[in-house]
Motif scaffolding. Structure first.
Motif, short mmCIF file in Angstrom:
data_model
loop_
_atom_site.label_atom_id
_atom_site.label_comp_id
_atom_site.label_asym_id
_atom_site.label_seq_id
_atom_site.Cartn_x
_atom_site.Cartn_y
_atom_site.Cartn_z
N HIS A 1 0.87 -1.18 0.00
CA HIS A 1 0.00 0.00 0.00
C HIS A 1 0.90 1.23 0.00
O HIS A 1 1.75 1.37 0.88
N PHE A 2 0.75 2.11 -0.98
CA PHE A 2 1.58 3.30 -1.11
C PHE A 2 0.72 4.55 -0.85
O PHE A 2 -0.32 4.73 -1.50
N VAL A 3 1.18 5.39 0.07
CA VAL A 3 0.46 6.60 0.44
C VAL A 3 1.46 7.75 0.48
O VAL A 3 2.64 7.54 0.77
N SER A 4 1.00 8.96 0.20
CA SER A 4 1.91 10.11 0.24
C SER A 4 1.15 11.37 0.62
O SER A 4 -0.07 11.45 0.48
N ASP A 5 1.91 12.35 1.14
CA ASP A 5 1.40 13.71 1.36
C ASP A 5 0.14 13.72 2.23
O ASP A 5 -0.89 14.29 1.86
N VAL A 6 0.25 13.13 3.39
CA VAL A 6 -0.91 13.09 4.29
C VAL A 6 -1.08 14.40 5.05
O VAL A 6 -2.17 14.73 5.52
N HIS A 7 0.00 15.16 5.22
CA HIS A 7 -0.04 16.54 5.72
C HIS A 7 -0.92 16.76 6.94
O HIS A 7 -1.78 17.64 6.97
N GLY A 8 -0.74 15.93 7.95
CA GLY A 8 -1.40 16.17 9.23
C GLY A 8 -2.89 15.89 9.26
O GLY A 8 -3.54 16.12 10.29
N GLU A 9 -3.47 15.39 8.17
CA GLU A 9 -4.92 15.11 8.13
C GLU A 9 -5.16 13.72 8.70
O GLU A 9 -5.34 12.73 7.97
N TYR A 10 -5.20 13.65 10.02
CA TYR A 10 -5.20 12.35 10.69
C TYR A 10 -6.43 11.52 10.38
O TYR A 10 -6.33 10.31 10.09
N HIS A 11 -7.62 12.09 10.44
CA HIS A 11 -8.84 11.28 10.29
C HIS A 11 -8.95 10.69 8.89
O HIS A 11 -9.33 9.52 8.74
N ALA A 12 -8.61 11.46 7.87
CA ALA A 12 -8.64 10.93 6.50
C ALA A 12 -7.58 9.84 6.34
O ALA A 12 -7.82 8.80 5.71
N PHE A 13 -6.39 10.07 6.91
CA PHE A 13 -5.33 9.07 6.83
C PHE A 13 -5.72 7.80 7.56
O PHE A 13 -5.52 6.68 7.05
N GLU A 14 -6.29 7.94 8.75
CA GLU A 14 -6.72 6.78 9.52
C GLU A 14 -7.75 5.96 8.74
O GLU A 14 -7.72 4.72 8.76
N HIS A 15 -8.64 6.65 8.05
CA HIS A 15 -9.65 5.91 7.29
C HIS A 15 -9.03 5.18 6.10
O HIS A 15 -9.42 4.04 5.81
N ILE A 16 -8.06 5.81 5.45
CA ILE A 16 -7.38 5.14 4.34
C ILE A 16 -6.66 3.88 4.85
O ILE A 16 -6.65 2.85 4.18
N LEU A 17 -6.06 3.97 6.03
CA LEU A 17 -5.43 2.77 6.60
C LEU A 17 -6.48 1.72 6.96
O LEU A 17 -6.27 0.52 6.75
N ASN A 18 -7.60 2.16 7.52
CA ASN A 18 -8.63 1.21 7.94
C ASN A 18 -9.28 0.49 6.77
O ASN A 18 -9.60 -0.70 6.86
N ASN A 19 -9.50 1.22 5.67
CA ASN A 19 -10.14 0.55 4.53
C ASN A 19 -9.12 0.06 3.51
O ASN A 19 -9.47 -0.52 2.49
N CYS A 20 -7.82 0.32 3.81
CA CYS A 20 -6.72 -0.14 2.96
C CYS A 20 -6.93 0.29 1.51
O CYS A 20 -6.76 -0.49 0.57
N SER A 21 -7.32 1.57 1.35
CA SER A 21 -7.60 2.14 0.02
C SER A 21 -8.61 1.31 -0.75
O SER A 21 -8.51 1.12 -1.97
N GLY A 22 -9.60 0.79 -0.04
CA GLY A 22 -10.68 0.06 -0.69
C GLY A 22 -10.47 -1.43 -0.76
O GLY A 22 -11.37 -2.18 -1.18
N VAL A 23 -9.30 -1.93 -0.33
CA VAL A 23 -9.02 -3.37 -0.42
C VAL A 23 -9.97 -4.16 0.48
O VAL A 23 -10.47 -5.22 0.09
N ILE A 24 -10.27 -3.64 1.68
CA ILE A 24 -11.21 -4.34 2.57
C ILE A 24 -12.57 -4.47 1.89
O ILE A 24 -13.18 -5.55 1.90
N ARG A 25 -13.04 -3.37 1.32
CA ARG A 25 -14.34 -3.40 0.66
C ARG A 25 -14.35 -4.42 -0.49
O ARG A 25 -15.34 -5.15 -0.70
N GLU A 26 -13.25 -4.49 -1.24
CA GLU A 26 -13.16 -5.46 -2.34
C GLU A 26 -13.20 -6.89 -1.82
O GLU A 26 -13.87 -7.75 -2.41
N ARG A 27 -12.49 -7.15 -0.72
CA ARG A 27 -12.46 -8.51 -0.17
C ARG A 27 -13.83 -8.90 0.39
O ARG A 27 -14.26 -10.05 0.26
N VAL A 28 -14.50 -7.95 1.02
CA VAL A 28 -15.85 -8.22 1.52
C VAL A 28 -16.78 -8.54 0.36
O VAL A 28 -17.57 -9.50 0.40
N ARG A 29 -16.67 -7.75 -0.70
CA ARG A 29 -17.55 -7.98 -1.86
C ARG A 29 -17.31 -9.34 -2.49
O ARG A 29 -18.25 -10.09 -2.80
#
Length: 636
Positions: A47-75
């Protein structure tokens, strides 16, 4: 008469040490069989991420959903068993189990039946994800207190499916009956997210703009597998923590401009009270420019001037602008042109010595530097960036760096003169990495100055542009704000230039250059994938200020056994919306690389290391069989 004992070679000594870990023929060939099997497992998802610039809640959500990988695996797992709404509900439970359970409890929905159904769904998903890893690795990823139970639930075979199902149902019932279901759901959710992504690459710029870079680093420090490529917004904080006054002034000014001073005061315990008092006592408040911004800006440009004057080889004299300020007339002369300024308030500026700090300015900076150097949390966070970070990374045939490789207009690598050395390309990056580490350990003036150069220097590989901080601070004429970019950004549209860069860093010809740093203007039709897929820009776009300009909330990258795909994200609303509405960050998927066959661990850097281990073990086996190394049996 003494017996002559011939000296042992280093290889013989190594084999004897290896025999301590694998003392018998059986233990050696058992490990070879295990390693050979691992080589044939599917490659882990990166998983490659860049330029999160202190936006913790958005970053945390990207980690939690693994950029959509979790949703894909559930589907893919529940496509024919669950509705779209039920799938979204399960995803939200995985992303935020504690908050979701609290919400469901308030709604009265946490029945025994609900627990039984959702625990089995989580087990089924975890079982599917665990199939790409060894059982040993999966066990290590489990919470210790539940490792045995989860291990039992994850593993079954077709021959015993019916018997095991009844056994698993009994385990689930016991979990519910003992009141441990909530904790178990949180543990399973954590395991699922851990298994969905094997490794995280953060390609720079954790700090600035957003308010909670400290929480982001806390999260990264707990992440299971992570590397960081330093961005210029990281390096300026690293320079400040190492002792660079110019970097510290830049950090403070950035946080004043972004209205995010709480990270310094609340998170890191660096009081700005003295600066505020000094500014209010020294500067006017009636010209529309904040006194604190005035004070720290003048201090910054004085300190920058001193750094530039110490390094004439940097050829940055055109950034020595304080000496061209005429406070009485309220103008500054740049390249022979006079520009009106936003303020005439420069009470600490001495025209004869424009880059000398006053006693009051020096005292303010000395005390803030002392606070930074004694902030245990900040020093720990910066230490983490040094321990897990680097200026660039070559990984699995790809090269990752935040901004650019400085280039000339003709497309060749631009040599940079530092301390009498002409450096270009990979050699320049290696020198950059060494000096950054020297600044942290030695705190010498040259390396501390270098940290400032990496933040904003003309040919900094971490910046890639000429910064116009002075003009953006004092001038309203936006034509002066334009920041020329390194020719790199034009050349990398050409596959030939990308091939040259990949070769320079020793990468595979089929590798990819992965950058952050530069927001991609998707709304204007710009494509983050360049040179036919040889370079990809994944500026995460987490900074909300850029969303209107770019048209999206940035990009992340996923590399899995089947290929590489870039994920374009729409803006993250809030955790409340996720809980209330199952409102995930929706992502558009663009696969730009598809491998001719699914990649295995054997195709990765880890595979190279495993094959080296196998070769060593085969040599040890041969030494055992030849009698060159004695086996260490239980009786010996």
């Amino acid at each position: 008469m003494d017996t002559f004992v011939p000296p042992r070679s280093s290889r013989e000594k190594y084999l004897e040490l290896l025999s301590e870990k694998f003392p018998t023929t059986r233990s050696a060939y058992t490990e070879i069989i295990n390693l050979e099997a691992i080589l044939n497992l599917p490659k882990g998802t990166e998983h490659f991420v860049s330029d999160v610039h202190g936006e913790y809640h958005a970053f945390e959500h990207i980690l939690n959903n693994c950029s959509g990988v979790i949703r894909e695996r559930v589907r893919s797992t529940f496509e024919f068993q669950l509705t779209t709404e039920e799938q979204a509900d399960l995803c939200t439970l995985i992303y935020y189990p504690n908050m979701k359970l609290r919400r469901l409890r308030e709604e009265g929905r946490l029945t025994g039946e609900w627990y039984a159904i959702n625990l089995m769904r989580l087990v089924r998903l975890a079982r599917r994800l665990s199939g790409t890893y060894t059982r040993s690795k999966v066990r290590k990823a489990m919470p210790v207190e539940y490792a045995y139970i989860i291990d039992e639930l994850l593993h079954t075979s077709n021959d015993e499916r019916e018997e095991r199902l009844a056994y698993h149902q009994r385990i689930i019932s016991s979990i519910i009956d003992t009141g441990s279901a909530d904790d178990f759901i949180c543990s399973l959710s954590s395991l699922i997210k851990r298994l969905a992504v094997d490794h995280l690459h953060l390609v720079g710029d954790i700090f600035d703009r957003g308010p909670r870079a400290d929480l982001i680093i806390d999260r990264l420090m707990a992440y299971h597998s992570i590397d960081v490529q330093w961005g210029n917004h990281d390096i300026v904080w690293m320079g400040a923590a190492s002792g660079s006054a110019a970097c510290l002034a830049a950090v403070i000014r950035n946080n004043v401009r972004y209205d995010s001073l709480k990270i310094l005061e609340s998170a890191y315990g660096v009081s700005l009270r003295e600066l505020t008092v000094f500014a209010e006592q020294t500067y006017r408040q009636d010209d529309g420019m904040d006194p604190v911004e005035k004070a720290i800006s003048v201090i910054l440009f004085k300190l920058e001037g001193k750094v530039i004057l110490r390094h004439p080889n940097w050829q940055m004299d055109d950034r020595l602008l304080l000496e061209h300020v005429d406070p009485a007339r309220g103008v500054v002369t740049i390249d022979g042109v006079e520009y009106p300024m936003r303020t005439r308030d420069f009470p600490t500026l001495d025209p004869k010595h424009p880059y000398e700090l006053t006693e009051g300015e020096r005292q303010v900076m000395d005390n803030m530097m002392s606070a930074v150097r004694h902030s245990e949390k900040l020093q720990a966070h910066i230490g983490f960036l040094y321990d897990h970070g680097s200026a660039y990374l070559v990984h699995n045939g790809n090269v990752l760096f935040h901004a650019c490789v400085p280039m000339n207009e003709d497309g060749t690598f631009c040599p940079v003169n530092h301390q009498g050395q002409m450096l270009a390309g990979k050699e320049y990056y290696d020198y950059t990495d060494r000096l950054a580490r020297r600044a942290w350990h030695e705190h010498d003036q040259v390396s501390l100055d270098w940290m400032w150069y990496l933040w904003c220097g003309r040919l900094s590989p971490l910046s890639g542009r000429v910064m116009k901080t002075f003009e953006r601070t004092y001038l309203s004429d936006k034509s002066t704000w334009e920041e020329p970019r390194d020719p790199y950004y034009e050349h990398v549209e050409d596959p030939a230039a990308c091939r040259m860069i990949l070769e320079e860093f020793g990468c595979s010809p089929d590798g990819v250059i992965i950058n952050g740093h530069t927001p991609v203007h998707a709304a204007a039709g710009e494509n983050p994938v360049k040179a036919g897929g040889m370079l990809v820009v994944i500026d995460g776009g987490f900074c909300q200020a850029y969303h209107q300009t770019t048209g999206i909330a940035g990009y992340t990258l996923i590399a899995d056994p089947t290929g590489m795909r870039i994920k374009a994200h729409r803006p993250f609303a809030s955790i409340k919306d996720v809980l209330d509405l199952n409102a995930d960050i929706m992502s558009d998927d663009d696969r730009f690389r598809r491998w001719p066959r699914p990649l295995t661990v054997g195709d990765t850097d880890a595979g190279v290391q495993i094959r080296e281990q196998i070769a060593d073990l085969r040599e040890l086996l041969s030494a055992y069989r030849n009698g060159d190394v004695p086996e260490r049996t239980a009786s010996s």
